[in-house]
Design a protein around this motif. Structure first.
Motif, PDB file in Angstrom:
ATOM      1  N   TYR A 143       0.815  -1.218   0.000  1.00  6.17           N
ATOM      2  CA  TYR A 143       0.000   0.000   0.000  1.00  6.17           C
ATOM      3  C   TYR A 143       0.845   1.262   0.000  1.00  6.17           C
ATOM      4  O   TYR A 143       0.472   2.272  -0.602  1.00  6.17           O
ATOM      5  N   SER A 147       1.752   1.628  -3.513  1.00  3.22           N
ATOM      6  CA  SER A 147       0.594   2.123  -4.276  1.00  3.22           C
ATOM      7  C   SER A 147       0.511   3.640  -4.157  1.00  3.22           C
ATOM      8  O   SER A 147       0.262   4.345  -5.142  1.00  3.22           O
ATOM      9  N   TYR A 148       0.739   4.140  -2.949  1.00  2.00           N
ATOM     10  CA  TYR A 148       0.743   5.586  -2.727  1.00  2.00           C
ATOM     11  C   TYR A 148       1.872   6.240  -3.527  1.00  2.00           C
ATOM     12  O   TYR A 148       1.676   7.250  -4.197  1.00  2.00           O
ATOM     13  N   GLU A 197       1.095   6.422  -7.143  1.00  3.57           N
ATOM     14  CA  GLU A 197       0.056   7.427  -7.394  1.00  3.57           C
ATOM     15  C   GLU A 197       0.648   8.827  -7.510  1.00  3.57           C
ATOM     16  O   GLU A 197       0.154   9.662  -8.253  1.00  3.57           O
ATOM     17  N   HIS A 198       1.738   9.091  -6.787  1.00  4.61           N
ATOM     18  CA  HIS A 198       2.246  10.458  -6.668  1.00  4.61           C
ATOM     19  C   HIS A 198       3.584  10.728  -7.348  1.00  4.61           C
ATOM     20  O   HIS A 198       3.956  11.893  -7.476  1.00  4.61           O
ATOM     21  N   VAL A 255      -5.444   3.246   3.625  1.00  2.00           N
ATOM     22  CA  VAL A 255      -4.568   4.143   2.880  1.00  2.00           C
ATOM     23  C   VAL A 255      -5.408   5.094   2.041  1.00  2.00           C
ATOM     24  O   VAL A 255      -6.358   4.673   1.384  1.00  2.00           O
ATOM     25  N   ASN A 256      -5.027   6.350   2.066  1.00  2.00           N
ATOM     26  CA  ASN A 256      -5.691   7.346   1.228  1.00  2.00           C
ATOM     27  C   ASN A 256      -4.751   7.706   0.092  1.00  2.00           C
ATOM     28  O   ASN A 256      -3.845   8.530   0.259  1.00  2.00           O
ATOM     29  N   LEU A 257      -4.971   7.081  -1.060  1.00  2.56           N
ATOM     30  CA  LEU A 257      -4.096   7.339  -2.204  1.00  2.56           C
ATOM     31  C   LEU A 257      -4.231   8.770  -2.712  1.00  2.56           C
ATOM     32  O   LEU A 257      -3.367   9.272  -3.417  1.00  2.56           O
ATOM     33  N   LYS A 313       0.896  14.715  -1.825  1.00  2.89           N
ATOM     34  CA  LYS A 313       2.235  14.139  -1.986  1.00  2.89           C
ATOM     35  C   LYS A 313       3.116  14.616  -0.836  1.00  2.89           C
ATOM     36  O   LYS A 313       3.220  15.813  -0.567  1.00  2.89           O
TER      37      LYS A 313
END
Length: 156
Positions: free
Chosen positions: A25, A28-29, A32-33, A76-78, A82
Motif C-alpha cells: 500500500y 501504491s501511494y 500514485e504520486h 490508505v488514502n491514495l 504528496k
C-alpha cells in the motif's frame, strides 16, 4: 511428516506477511504520486510485495494458522497530498524490501521455509541492485566513496 511451525517461524512469517501488506500500500501511494514517467522499478517493488503474502497464506492454511488481516485499501488514502520528492520514494522502496528479509533464513529449520525465503531473497537482492544502479545513475544516491589508501595509512 512435516514438522509443525515453530514460534519463531510463525512469527517471522506473520511479520513478513504484515510487512509486505504495508509495503504494497505504501508503494501504491508512491506510484500514485511519483512524477517520474518511468515507474517500472516501483511497480516491480510492488509486484514483489504482493508475491510473498500468497505463499505465506498457503503455508498458514496448510498449518491451520489464522491468516493475518494485513492492511486494506481502507487503511490508505491514495488521494492524500504528496509528502515526498521522487528521490525519497525510490530510496525508501528498496530499503523497505531489504529490511523484510534480513533474518528470515536464520529463524527457521524447515527446508520448505528456507526455500521460500531463499527465493524471495534472491528476487529482492536482484531488485535492490537494479534500484541502486538507477539511483546512482540519476544522482539520487551517491556512489560510495573509495577506501582510503591503506598503504599510505600504515606508512605513517
Amino acid at each position: 511428516m512435516k514438522e509443525k511451525l515453530t514460534a519463531p517461524e510463525t512469527g517471522k512469517l506473520w511479520a513478513t506477511y504484515m510487512g509486505n501488506s504495508m509495503s504494497s500500500y505504501i508503494l501504491s501511494y508512491f506510484l500514485e504520486h511519483i512524477e517520474d514517467p518511468d515507474k517500472k522499478i516501483l511497480q516491480h517493488a510492488k509486484d514483489l510485495t504482493e508475491e510473498l503474502p500468497s505463499n505465506v497464506k498457503e503455508i498458514f492454511t496448510k498449518e491451520n494458522v489464522p491468516i493475518p488481516y494485513g492492511l486494506t485499501q481502507e487503511d490508505v488514502n491514495l488521494g492524500a497530498l504528496k509528502l515526498f520528492e521522487d528521490e525519497c520514494h525510490k530510496m525508501n522502496m528498496f530499503s523497505m524490501k531489504m529490511m523484510a528479509f534480513g533474518n528470515s533464513v536464520a529463524v527457521n529449520g524447515r527446508h520448505d521455509l528456507a526455500l521460500l525465503h531463499g527465493k524471495s531473497m534472491k528476487s529482492v537482492s536482484s531488485f535492490v541492485n537494479d534500484a541502486a544502479a538507477i539511483m546512482m545513475e540519476t544522482s539520487w544516491m551517491e556512489t560510495p566513496s573509495e577506501v582510503v589508501d591503506r598503504d599510505h595509512l600504515t606508512s605513517n
